[in-house]
Design a protein around this motif. Structure first.
Motif, PDB file in Angstrom:
ATOM      1  N   GLY A  33      -9.378   6.792  -8.628  1.00  0.00           N
ATOM      2  CA  GLY A  33     -10.330   6.511  -7.560  1.00  0.00           C
ATOM      3  C   GLY A  33      -9.695   5.756  -6.408  1.00  0.00           C
ATOM      4  O   GLY A  33      -9.955   6.039  -5.228  1.00  0.00           O
ATOM      5  N   PHE A  34      -8.820   4.805  -6.739  1.00  0.00           N
ATOM      6  CA  PHE A  34      -8.128   4.045  -5.688  1.00  0.00           C
ATOM      7  C   PHE A  34      -7.008   4.861  -5.060  1.00  0.00           C
ATOM      8  O   PHE A  34      -6.798   4.815  -3.841  1.00  0.00           O
ATOM      9  CB  PHE A  34      -7.550   2.750  -6.268  1.00  0.00           C
ATOM     10  CG  PHE A  34      -8.563   1.659  -6.444  1.00  0.00           C
ATOM     11  CD1 PHE A  34      -9.046   0.953  -5.337  1.00  0.00           C
ATOM     12  CD2 PHE A  34      -9.057   1.341  -7.692  1.00  0.00           C
ATOM     13  CE1 PHE A  34      -9.986  -0.057  -5.492  1.00  0.00           C
ATOM     14  CE2 PHE A  34     -10.011   0.340  -7.858  1.00  0.00           C
ATOM     15  CZ  PHE A  34     -10.476  -0.363  -6.751  1.00  0.00           C
ATOM     16  N   LEU A  35      -6.291   5.640  -5.883  1.00  0.00           N
ATOM     17  CA  LEU A  35      -5.134   6.372  -5.378  1.00  0.00           C
ATOM     18  C   LEU A  35      -5.499   7.566  -4.502  1.00  0.00           C
ATOM     19  O   LEU A  35      -4.636   8.092  -3.797  1.00  0.00           O
ATOM     20  CB  LEU A  35      -4.259   6.840  -6.546  1.00  0.00           C
ATOM     21  CG  LEU A  35      -3.480   5.734  -7.270  1.00  0.00           C
ATOM     22  CD1 LEU A  35      -2.689   6.316  -8.435  1.00  0.00           C
ATOM     23  CD2 LEU A  35      -2.541   4.999  -6.315  1.00  0.00           C
TER      24      LEU A  35
ATOM     25  N   PRO B  54     -11.169   3.138   2.167  1.00  0.00           N
ATOM     26  CA  PRO B  54     -10.402   3.989   3.092  1.00  0.00           C
ATOM     27  C   PRO B  54      -8.915   3.679   3.015  1.00  0.00           C
ATOM     28  O   PRO B  54      -8.506   2.518   2.930  1.00  0.00           O
ATOM     29  CB  PRO B  54     -10.986   3.620   4.459  1.00  0.00           C
ATOM     30  CG  PRO B  54     -12.377   3.158   4.169  1.00  0.00           C
ATOM     31  CD  PRO B  54     -12.287   2.446   2.843  1.00  0.00           C
ATOM     32  N   ILE B  55      -8.107   4.714   3.030  1.00  0.00           N
ATOM     33  CA  ILE B  55      -6.667   4.560   2.864  1.00  0.00           C
ATOM     34  C   ILE B  55      -6.073   3.613   3.897  1.00  0.00           C
ATOM     35  O   ILE B  55      -5.177   2.819   3.600  1.00  0.00           O
ATOM     36  CB  ILE B  55      -5.984   5.935   2.935  1.00  0.00           C
ATOM     37  CG1 ILE B  55      -6.402   6.780   1.727  1.00  0.00           C
ATOM     38  CG2 ILE B  55      -4.469   5.811   3.000  1.00  0.00           C
ATOM     39  CD1 ILE B  55      -5.954   8.214   1.792  1.00  0.00           C
ATOM     40  N   GLY B  56      -6.568   3.680   5.125  1.00  0.00           N
ATOM     41  CA  GLY B  56      -6.027   2.830   6.184  1.00  0.00           C
ATOM     42  C   GLY B  56      -6.273   1.358   5.970  1.00  0.00           C
ATOM     43  O   GLY B  56      -5.634   0.524   6.624  1.00  0.00           O
TER      44      GLY B  56
ATOM     45  N   LEU C 257       2.161   5.020  -1.578  1.00  0.00           N
ATOM     46  CA  LEU C 257       1.929   5.533  -2.932  1.00  0.00           C
ATOM     47  C   LEU C 257       0.830   6.594  -2.922  1.00  0.00           C
ATOM     48  O   LEU C 257       0.954   7.642  -3.575  1.00  0.00           O
ATOM     49  CB  LEU C 257       1.544   4.383  -3.863  1.00  0.00           C
ATOM     50  CG  LEU C 257       1.275   4.742  -5.330  1.00  0.00           C
ATOM     51  CD1 LEU C 257       2.528   5.320  -5.973  1.00  0.00           C
ATOM     52  CD2 LEU C 257       0.809   3.500  -6.097  1.00  0.00           C
ATOM     53  N   VAL C 258      -0.243   6.344  -2.178  1.00  0.00           N
ATOM     54  CA  VAL C 258      -1.352   7.297  -2.090  1.00  0.00           C
ATOM     55  C   VAL C 258      -0.868   8.630  -1.516  1.00  0.00           C
ATOM     56  O   VAL C 258      -1.199   9.701  -2.029  1.00  0.00           O
ATOM     57  CB  VAL C 258      -2.494   6.723  -1.219  1.00  0.00           C
ATOM     58  CG1 VAL C 258      -3.522   7.807  -0.897  1.00  0.00           C
ATOM     59  CG2 VAL C 258      -3.166   5.551  -1.920  1.00  0.00           C
TER      60      VAL C 258
ATOM     61  N   ALA D 194      -8.020  15.405  -1.937  1.00  0.00           N
ATOM     62  CA  ALA D 194      -8.963  14.665  -1.096  1.00  0.00           C
ATOM     63  C   ALA D 194      -8.792  15.038   0.372  1.00  0.00           C
ATOM     64  O   ALA D 194      -9.772  15.165   1.109  1.00  0.00           O
ATOM     65  CB  ALA D 194      -8.775  13.161  -1.288  1.00  0.00           C
ATOM     66  N   VAL D 195      -7.551  15.219   0.807  1.00  0.00           N
ATOM     67  CA  VAL D 195      -7.286  15.607   2.196  1.00  0.00           C
ATOM     68  C   VAL D 195      -7.964  16.941   2.521  1.00  0.00           C
ATOM     69  O   VAL D 195      -8.635  17.089   3.548  1.00  0.00           O
ATOM     70  CB  VAL D 195      -5.770  15.690   2.453  1.00  0.00           C
ATOM     71  CG1 VAL D 195      -5.483  16.374   3.790  1.00  0.00           C
ATOM     72  CG2 VAL D 195      -5.153  14.299   2.449  1.00  0.00           C
ATOM     73  N   LEU D 196      -7.790  17.920   1.631  1.00  0.00           N
ATOM     74  CA  LEU D 196      -8.374  19.239   1.873  1.00  0.00           C
ATOM     75  C   LEU D 196      -9.905  19.188   1.856  1.00  0.00           C
ATOM     76  O   LEU D 196     -10.569  19.828   2.682  1.00  0.00           O
ATOM     77  CB  LEU D 196      -7.870  20.230   0.817  1.00  0.00           C
ATOM     78  CG  LEU D 196      -6.360  20.507   0.846  1.00  0.00           C
ATOM     79  CD1 LEU D 196      -5.965  21.410  -0.325  1.00  0.00           C
ATOM     80  CD2 LEU D 196      -5.946  21.147   2.165  1.00  0.00           C
TER      81      LEU D 196
END
Length: 282
Positions: free
Chosen positions: A180-182, A188-190, A199-200, A209-211
């Protein structure tokens, strides 16, 4: 092998608790968004006309990729109660036995991901978000299959080392939370430290997740950034993991597709090898 897949699917969906715990991470993400994440992140997006639409779509994209690990409970139960020995005494090869469990996990992952998407679309529609068109839904189905291929492969490799339901439950909790974190599902990643962001970006499931985000968030981005500078949109895309940037270069969608394909092939092969090796020890 098909008979074994049918048997595993019946056992899995007959166990309501197993299905519930497969969806637990999704439920947690929805609850976190509604209770905590939504308001805190939306407060930084007040300059946008419809920040809630953007965040709800982001939340749904994050929730859709966290259902794979719970699909392998049948295999662990068979190991613990020694039912798996009955399969070894049959004419079916041990690789086919391992393949039956893996295919079951893959199918369950697809089914649960589709259910999550349907549930999320209903939620978005009731909350005033945009309902996706048929073309986007078809693309999302392709992403679901690809994402399930990679994530269930990783899950099958992890599960191949476990023998008891207690170890499986512990691993499901730890890995589910970590994933969930990765993939940026909880934060939010930022907002993460630079080394964690690195690492993410190199974690295979994060490319799922990107797609998802590029498809699910497209209507919300169009509604919010029509009158915003391109630099603002670029910053938001990087902040919320809609795109990954490596050394100043934005990775195109095909990079994420390639990462998921390679990940799926490698980890499925490793899972079959480990399962076959461990079964030969019995």
């Amino acid at each position: 092998m098909s008979a074994m897949v049918k048997r595993n699917l019946k056992i899995y969906f007959r166990d309501k608790a197993s299905v519930f715990f497969s969806m637990l991470s999704v439920i947690i993400i929805f609850a976190l968004y509604i209770l905590f994440i939504g308001d805190s992140v939306n407060s930084g997006l007040k300059f946008l006309p419809h920040p809630n639409r953007l965040m709800r779509a982001w939340m749904l994209a994050s929730a859709s990729i966290t259902t794979s690990l719970g699909a392998y409970g049948v295999m662990i139960s068979d190991r613990e109660n020694k039912a798996i020995k009955d399969f070894y005494s049959s004419p079916v090869s041990r690789r086919q036995v391992a393949g039956g469990y893996i295919v079951t996990g893959f199918i369950i992952s697809i089914i649960m991901s589709i259910f999550t998407l349907i549930f999320g679309e209903i939620y978005l529609g009731l909350a005033g978000g945009a309902v996706l068109d048929i073309e986007t839904l078809l693309k999302l189905f392709a992403v679901i299959v690809l994402s399930s291929f990679a994530s269930s492969a990783i899950a099958s490799f992890i599960i191949s080392f476990l023998k008891t339901n207690s170890s499986y439950s512990a691993a499901s909790t730890i890995v589910g939370t970590l994933i969930g974190f990765l993939v940026g599902a909880y934060i939010p990643i930022g907002s993460l430290p630079d080394n964690v962001q690195w690492l993410v970006k190199y974690f295979p499931c994060a490319h799922s997740a990107v797609l998802y985000r590029q498809l699910l968030m497209k209507p919300a981005i169009k509604a919010n950034f029509a009158n915003q500078p391109a630099s603002v949109l670029k910053e938001i895309k990087e902040m919320f993991g809609i795109v990954f940037v490596y050394d100043g270069h934005t990775a195109p969608a095909w990079v994420s597709v390639a990462v998921l394909l390679v990940t799926g092939v490698v980890f499925y092969l490793l899972a079959v090898l480990v399962m076959t090796w461990k079964q030969n020890e019995i």
